[in-house]
Design a protein around this motif. Structure first.
Motif, PDB file in Angstrom:
ATOM      1  N   PRO A   1     -16.636  28.339  -7.186  1.00 21.02           N
ATOM      2  CA  PRO A   1     -15.277  28.787  -6.856  1.00 21.02           C
ATOM      3  C   PRO A   1     -15.148  29.193  -5.384  1.00 21.02           C
ATOM      4  O   PRO A   1     -16.076  29.714  -4.787  1.00 21.02           O
TER       5      PRO A   1
ATOM      6  N   LYS B   1     -12.916  31.662  -2.968  1.00 27.76           N
ATOM      7  CA  LYS B   1     -12.090  32.855  -3.119  1.00 27.76           C
ATOM      8  C   LYS B   1     -11.889  33.502  -1.762  1.00 27.76           C
ATOM      9  O   LYS B   1     -12.466  33.082  -0.773  1.00 27.76           O
ATOM     10  N   GLY B   2     -11.049  34.513  -1.744  1.00 27.16           N
ATOM     11  CA  GLY B   2     -10.810  35.237  -0.503  1.00 27.16           C
ATOM     12  C   GLY B   2      -9.563  34.783   0.208  1.00 27.16           C
ATOM     13  O   GLY B   2      -8.562  34.426  -0.410  1.00 27.16           O
TER      14      GLY B   2
ATOM     15  N   LYS C   1      -6.974  28.544  -3.992  1.00 27.42           N
ATOM     16  CA  LYS C   1      -8.250  28.951  -4.595  1.00 27.42           C
ATOM     17  C   LYS C   1      -8.800  27.750  -5.365  1.00 27.42           C
ATOM     18  O   LYS C   1      -8.602  27.613  -6.555  1.00 27.42           O
TER      19      LYS C   1
ATOM     20  N   THR D   1     -11.900  24.916  -6.572  1.00 27.26           N
ATOM     21  CA  THR D   1     -13.277  24.932  -7.050  1.00 27.26           C
ATOM     22  C   THR D   1     -13.940  23.625  -6.623  1.00 27.26           C
ATOM     23  O   THR D   1     -13.277  22.593  -6.505  1.00 27.26           O
TER      24      THR D   1
ATOM     25  N   ALA E   1     -20.711  31.299  -5.301  1.00 26.03           N
ATOM     26  CA  ALA E   1     -19.313  31.304  -4.848  1.00 26.03           C
ATOM     27  C   ALA E   1     -19.255  31.160  -3.339  1.00 26.03           C
ATOM     28  O   ALA E   1     -20.229  31.376  -2.625  1.00 26.03           O
TER      29      ALA E   1
ATOM     30  N   ARG F   1     -16.787  32.586  -0.289  1.00 23.48           N
ATOM     31  CA  ARG F   1     -15.742  33.568   0.000  1.00 23.48           C
ATOM     32  C   ARG F   1     -15.315  33.426   1.447  1.00 23.48           C
ATOM     33  O   ARG F   1     -16.141  33.422   2.350  1.00 23.48           O
TER      34      ARG F   1
END
Length: 168
Positions: free
Chosen positions: A6, A8-9, A14, A16, A164, A166
């Motif tokens: 994923p 994120k941030g 967002k 994947t 992940a 970010r």
């Protein structure tokens, strides 16, 4: 093991990443030759514009024709199929980062792993290479991807166990 990474941030989208489908992506790079061959940098946008200009010029001169659908499907010959089955491949991270669209406030990308974190500036992150296969097999044990630096200096000690990405 989870094969989805994923984002994120501080990103507009967002997204994947699913490295299991990258083997069919035309942007994949052969890591067995990537760090030893001399590369010529290409401007993909410029190539696209040139190709579109040629296409429009031909349509103006010859008239438009609808392409047959089956001819536009990608087929692989025996050699290409064999290379996919035994090759070691990666993807440049830049298009994925650009598709997520970092916000104005974003200044770095943090690679989160099960062992800690490693941060890169946005410019540095765009040059990272995400290795997704080794000798034709997905990276199951410490994957789904290994992060390589653009100069290949960490080929034997890549960033692994990524959980992940970010953007901060």
């Amino acid at each position: 093991m989870e094969f989805i990474i994923p984002f994120k941030g501080e990103v507009k989208y967002k997204i994947t990443l699913d490295p299991t489908v990258w083997i069919f992506d035309d942007r994949k790079i052969d890591l067995e030759t990537y760090f030893v061959e001399t590369r010529v940098e290409r401007d993909e946008l410029e190539e696209y514009k040139r190709g579109m200009g040629e296409h429009w010029s031909r349509e103006i001169m010859e008239g438009a024709t609808v392409p047959p659908t089956l001819n536009s499907e990608k087929t692989y010959n025996r050699k290409e199929k064999n290379e996919m089955m035994v090759g070691t491949f990666g993807m440049i991270f830049k298009p994925f980062l650009e598709n997520a669209e970092p916000t104005q406030q974003a200044s770095q990308v943090v690679i989160e792993t099960s062992n800690g974190e490693q941060a890169f500036t946005l410019a540095e992150a765009k040059e990272l290479i995400f290795k997704f296969s080794q000798e034709g097999k997905p990276l199951k044990d410490d994957g789904p991807v290994h992060v390589l630096l653009p100069d290949g200096s960490n080929q034997h000690n890549p960033i692994t166990d990524i959980i992940a990405i970010r953007v901060e």
